[in-house]
Design a protein around this motif. Sequence first.
Motif, PDB file in Angstrom:
ATOM      1  N   VAL A  80       0.771  -1.317   0.146  1.00 52.82           N
ATOM      2  CA  VAL A  80       0.264  -0.381   0.334  1.00 52.82           C
ATOM      3  C   VAL A  80       0.902   1.389  -0.075  1.00 52.82           C
ATOM      4  CG1 VAL A  80      -0.956   1.250   1.341  1.00 52.82           C
ATOM      5  CG2 VAL A  80      -2.051  -1.004   1.354  1.00 52.82           C
ATOM      6  N   VAL A  83      -2.864   5.943   1.257  1.00 48.10           N
ATOM      7  CA  VAL A  83      -4.650   6.097   1.812  1.00 48.10           C
ATOM      8  C   VAL A  83      -4.984   7.269   2.298  1.00 48.10           C
ATOM      9  CG1 VAL A  83      -5.679   4.709   3.945  1.00 48.10           C
ATOM     10  CG2 VAL A  83      -3.871   3.873   3.252  1.00 48.10           C
ATOM     11  N   ILE A 102      -7.402   3.664  -1.368  1.00 48.07           N
ATOM     12  CA  ILE A 102      -6.202   2.877  -0.957  1.00 48.07           C
ATOM     13  C   ILE A 102      -5.297   2.776  -2.434  1.00 48.07           C
ATOM     14  CG2 ILE A 102      -5.673   1.305   0.282  1.00 48.07           C
ATOM     15  CD1 ILE A 102      -7.909   0.636   1.764  1.00 48.07           C
TER      16      ILE A 102
END
Length: 157
Positions: A80, A83, A102
């Motif tokens: 990731v 965010v 995300i």
Amino acid sequence: MPTPDFIREIRATAGHQLLWLPGVSTVVFDDRGRVLLGQRADNHEWALISGIPEPGEQPADCAVREVYEETGVHCVPERVVVVRAGKEVAYPNGDRCQFMDITFRCGAVGGEARVNDDESLDVGWFELDALPKMRDGIHFRIKQALAEEPTWFETTT
């Protein structure tokens, strides 16, 4: 991107009120370091491949599904990278929503980039020094995907 059926069902009772929706976007790199982009059918802009998870679907699984559905490319999520809550969007029909995005860095592992559904006008691999005109937020997510940094979170404080 077409509105998923489950959101149409919510809209049937919620009307035009603001909906808070999950979203995923992907920065997919091939083994040559090129990034995968799609030219959206709705606004004709070049963008990262993105979508809305189905109820119960894990965000990483959604990222993989959306990349394949829209481009024919198979990928694996690596991490990731961002965010972030987007700004509220108002649509011509009066619907309002805000997405929690995300962004995943992914690696391509197969398939051939092509327009694979009706959400894109064009799909292609781009060298980082030859990207098409895109919104600043897309460039930021690509930059974060290239950085060896922890996940970037936006804060208001």
